[in-house]
Design a protein around this motif. Structure first.
Motif, PDB file in Angstrom:
ATOM      1  N   LEU A  83       0.829  -1.204   0.000  1.00 32.58           N
ATOM      2  CA  LEU A  83       0.000   0.000   0.000  1.00 32.58           C
ATOM      3  C   LEU A  83       0.869   1.262   0.000  1.00 32.58           C
ATOM      4  N   VAL A  84       1.908   1.243   0.815  1.00 35.02           N
ATOM      5  CA  VAL A  84       2.842   2.368   0.903  1.00 35.02           C
ATOM      6  C   VAL A  84       3.457   2.642  -0.471  1.00 35.02           C
ATOM      7  N   MET A  85       3.856   1.569  -1.139  1.00 32.61           N
ATOM      8  CA  MET A  85       4.482   1.692  -2.458  1.00 32.61           C
ATOM      9  C   MET A  85       3.494   2.276  -3.477  1.00 32.61           C
ATOM     10  N   GLU A  86       2.245   1.913  -3.324  1.00 33.18           N
ATOM     11  CA  GLU A  86       1.225   2.319  -4.282  1.00 33.18           C
ATOM     12  C   GLU A  86       0.803   3.779  -4.098  1.00 33.18           C
ATOM     13  N   LEU A  87       0.737   4.237  -2.855  1.00 32.94           N
ATOM     14  CA  LEU A  87       0.105   5.522  -2.582  1.00 32.94           C
ATOM     15  C   LEU A  87       1.057   6.680  -2.293  1.00 32.94           C
ATOM     16  N   SER A  88       2.275   6.387  -1.845  1.00 37.67           N
ATOM     17  CA  SER A  88       3.156   7.468  -1.402  1.00 37.67           C
ATOM     18  C   SER A  88       3.757   8.233  -2.571  1.00 37.67           C
ATOM     19  N   ASP A  89       3.929   9.540  -2.390  1.00 39.60           N
ATOM     20  CA  ASP A  89       4.752  10.298  -3.326  1.00 39.60           C
ATOM     21  C   ASP A  89       6.225   9.990  -3.072  1.00 39.60           C
ATOM     22  N   ARG A  90       6.577  10.020  -1.786  1.00 37.93           N
ATOM     23  CA  ARG A  90       7.938   9.682  -1.384  1.00 37.93           C
ATOM     24  C   ARG A  90       7.891   8.846  -0.111  1.00 37.93           C
ATOM     25  N   ILE A  91       8.969   8.090   0.087  1.00 38.26           N
ATOM     26  CA  ILE A  91       9.069   7.212   1.254  1.00 38.26           C
ATOM     27  C   ILE A  91      10.386   7.504   1.959  1.00 38.26           C
ATOM     28  N   THR A  92      10.315   7.595   3.288  1.00 37.15           N
ATOM     29  CA  THR A  92      11.521   7.698   4.093  1.00 37.15           C
ATOM     30  C   THR A  92      11.671   6.392   4.862  1.00 37.15           C
ATOM     31  N   VAL A  93      12.827   5.760   4.719  1.00 32.82           N
ATOM     32  CA  VAL A  93      13.073   4.503   5.414  1.00 32.82           C
ATOM     33  C   VAL A  93      13.970   4.760   6.615  1.00 32.82           C
ATOM     34  N   LEU A  94      13.449   4.475   7.787  1.00 39.79           N
ATOM     35  CA  LEU A  94      14.239   4.633   9.014  1.00 39.79           C
ATOM     36  C   LEU A  94      14.794   3.280   9.424  1.00 39.79           C
ATOM     37  N   ASN A  95      16.005   3.306   9.979  1.00 38.32           N
ATOM     38  CA  ASN A  95      16.600   2.105  10.533  1.00 38.32           C
ATOM     39  C   ASN A  95      17.510   2.502  11.676  1.00 38.32           C
ATOM     40  N   ARG A  96      17.251   1.966  12.853  1.00 36.31           N
ATOM     41  CA  ARG A  96      18.046   2.291  14.040  1.00 36.31           C
ATOM     42  C   ARG A  96      18.206   3.793  14.243  1.00 36.31           C
ATOM     43  N   GLY A  97      17.118   4.509  14.055  1.00 37.33           N
ATOM     44  CA  GLY A  97      17.127   5.940  14.336  1.00 37.33           C
ATOM     45  C   GLY A  97      17.712   6.811  13.247  1.00 37.33           C
ATOM     46  N   GLU A  98      18.177   6.176  12.160  1.00 41.37           N
ATOM     47  CA  GLU A  98      18.779   6.950  11.069  1.00 41.37           C
ATOM     48  C   GLU A  98      18.002   6.746   9.782  1.00 41.37           C
ATOM     49  N   ILE A  99      18.143   7.708   8.871  1.00 39.01           N
ATOM     50  CA  ILE A  99      17.508   7.545   7.563  1.00 39.01           C
ATOM     51  C   ILE A  99      18.379   6.632   6.702  1.00 39.01           C
ATOM     52  N   LEU A 100      17.800   5.493   6.362  1.00 34.59           N
ATOM     53  CA  LEU A 100      18.521   4.510   5.550  1.00 34.59           C
ATOM     54  C   LEU A 100      18.389   4.863   4.073  1.00 34.59           C
ATOM     55  N   ALA A 101      17.225   5.355   3.697  1.00 32.53           N
ATOM     56  CA  ALA A 101      16.981   5.716   2.301  1.00 32.53           C
ATOM     57  C   ALA A 101      15.770   6.628   2.227  1.00 32.53           C
ATOM     58  N   GLU A 102      15.707   7.385   1.141  1.00 35.68           N
ATOM     59  CA  GLU A 102      14.556   8.250   0.917  1.00 35.68           C
ATOM     60  C   GLU A 102      14.364   8.409  -0.579  1.00 35.68           C
ATOM     61  N   GLY A 103      13.126   8.366  -1.026  1.00 39.41           N
ATOM     62  CA  GLY A 103      12.894   8.548  -2.451  1.00 39.41           C
ATOM     63  C   GLY A 103      11.492   8.147  -2.859  1.00 39.41           C
ATOM     64  N   THR A 104      11.275   8.128  -4.153  1.00 37.61           N
ATOM     65  CA  THR A 104       9.988   7.702  -4.683  1.00 37.61           C
ATOM     66  C   THR A 104       9.838   6.195  -4.435  1.00 37.61           C
ATOM     67  N   PRO A 105       8.627   5.676  -4.512  1.00 41.57           N
ATOM     68  CA  PRO A 105       8.441   4.228  -4.338  1.00 41.57           C
ATOM     69  C   PRO A 105       9.362   3.415  -5.270  1.00 41.57           C
ATOM     70  N   GLU A 106       9.516   3.878  -6.502  1.00 43.34           N
ATOM     71  CA  GLU A 106      10.382   3.162  -7.445  1.00 43.34           C
ATOM     72  C   GLU A 106      11.821   3.138  -6.943  1.00 43.34           C
ATOM     73  N   GLU A 107      12.294   4.304  -6.489  1.00 45.13           N
ATOM     74  CA  GLU A 107      13.678   4.380  -5.993  1.00 45.13           C
ATOM     75  C   GLU A 107      13.879   3.498  -4.765  1.00 45.13           C
ATOM     76  N   ILE A 108      12.869   3.484  -3.895  1.00 41.61           N
ATOM     77  CA  ILE A 108      12.979   2.692  -2.669  1.00 41.61           C
ATOM     78  C   ILE A 108      12.976   1.196  -2.998  1.00 41.61           C
ATOM     79  N   ALA A 109      12.122   0.821  -3.945  1.00 43.66           N
ATOM     80  CA  ALA A 109      12.036  -0.594  -4.324  1.00 43.66           C
ATOM     81  C   ALA A 109      13.353  -1.101  -4.900  1.00 43.66           C
ATOM     82  N   GLU A 110      14.087  -0.185  -5.574  1.00 48.17           N
ATOM     83  CA  GLU A 110      15.340  -0.596  -6.215  1.00 48.17           C
ATOM     84  C   GLU A 110      16.556  -0.430  -5.315  1.00 48.17           C
ATOM     85  N   ASN A 111      16.347   0.177  -4.125  1.00 51.56           N
ATOM     86  CA  ASN A 111      17.480   0.509  -3.260  1.00 51.56           C
ATOM     87  C   ASN A 111      18.060  -0.760  -2.595  1.00 51.56           C
TER      88      ASN A 111
END
Ligand code: ADP
Length: 253
Positions: free
Chosen positions: A215-243
């Motif tokens: 659902l997140v991939m389908e609806l978001s303009d951008r996604i921020t991925v947090l991991n252990r309190g830090e930003i692991l990645a940020e981008g469009t759903p396409e960019e996140i899927a390929e990260n």
């Protein structure tokens, strides 16, 4: 639906609990009108981040800007007054009141009401009529006009969700923080709820914590991925899927 203008900016945000950094030097910018999701494994710091944005928790270090102004040390009510709306994980609905009364109460208490104080003092009927009209518009928008006089507690599950979104809308926020609005819902209910949020809150910037990745991939303009309190990645759903980092750390390859 974004126009490139920043509505929320976090600069070097850190939140420690004792020696442990739940949020560790996080900087991010959310554009006005954006649908942004924040994802990450349990304990990544998502809820803590939202608490820093709403003011529920004081920051340890860093700065929060909203609408071009620094709000780092502002209280939660001041942030609400500036247009940061609360999510409905803490339900804003009064079960014993009717659907209409719930919407009317929220519309009366909307963040702009303080600016209308003088006006409502001299022209109380104007404000009353304005609120009635606004209440009617919101009932139409969330498609609950037919059950407007029913008690909130008597609503079917899906209608209750509609009412909760209507209450958020009635407070007239610019930015709405949704911390797992779909917790405990079936896949179908989750989808309906997020669809409704998107459909009803068209003029708002949405910041969402959500576990349903599809659902997140389908609806978001951008996604921020947090991991252990830090930003692991940020981008469009396409960019996140390929990260690669995201695939390794979060999506499990
Ligand atoms: P998420 O929402 O991504 O699951 P949280 O923001 O709830 O993560 O928590 C991030 C980390 O901070 C977790 O390890 C959690 O145990 C810790 N944490 C959160 N709140 C507190 C608190 N009030 N005191 C101590 N540790 C906390």
């Amino acid at each position: 639906r974004t126009d490139g203008e920043a509505i929320l900016e976090l600069d070097g945000l850190t939140k420690t609990f004792g020696a442990f950094a739940a949020i560790d030097d996080v900087s991010m910018t959310v554009e006005r009108g954006e649908f942004r999701s924040v994802i990450g494994p349990n304990g990544a710091g998502k809820t803590t981040l939202f608490n820093l944005i709403s003011g529920a928790l004081p920051v340890t270090e860093g700065t929060v800007y909203f609408d071009g102004e620094e709000i780092t040390d502002r209280s939660p009510p001041e942030r609400v007054a500036r247009g940061i709306g609360r999510s409905f994980q803490i339900s804003n609905v009064f079960g014993g009141l009717s659907v209409r009364e719930n919407i009317r109460l929220a519309a009366q208490a909307d963040r702009r009401s303080e600016y209308n104080l003088l006006e409502s003092f001299f022209k109380p009927t104007n404000r009353y009529e304005e609120i009635n009209a606004e209440t009617g518009r919101i009932l139409e928008r969330i498609d609950l006009t037919h059950v407007a006089e029913e008690e909130a507690d008597a609503l079917a599950y899906g209608d209750r969700r509609r009412l909760e979104i209507g209450v958020v809308l009635a407070t007239d926020p610019d930015l709405v923080l949704f911390d797992e609005p779909t917790a405990g819902m079936s896949v179908e209910e989750t989808r309906e709820t997020i669809d409704l949020i998107e459909e009803v809150l068209v003029d708002q910037t949405l910041l969402l914590i959500e576990h349903d990745i599809e659902l997140v991939m389908e609806l978001s303009d951008r996604i921020t991925v947090l991991n252990r309190g830090e930003i692991l990645a940020e981008g469009t759903p396409e960019e996140i899927a390929e990260n690669r980092d995201v695939q390794d750390a979060y999506l499990g390859g």
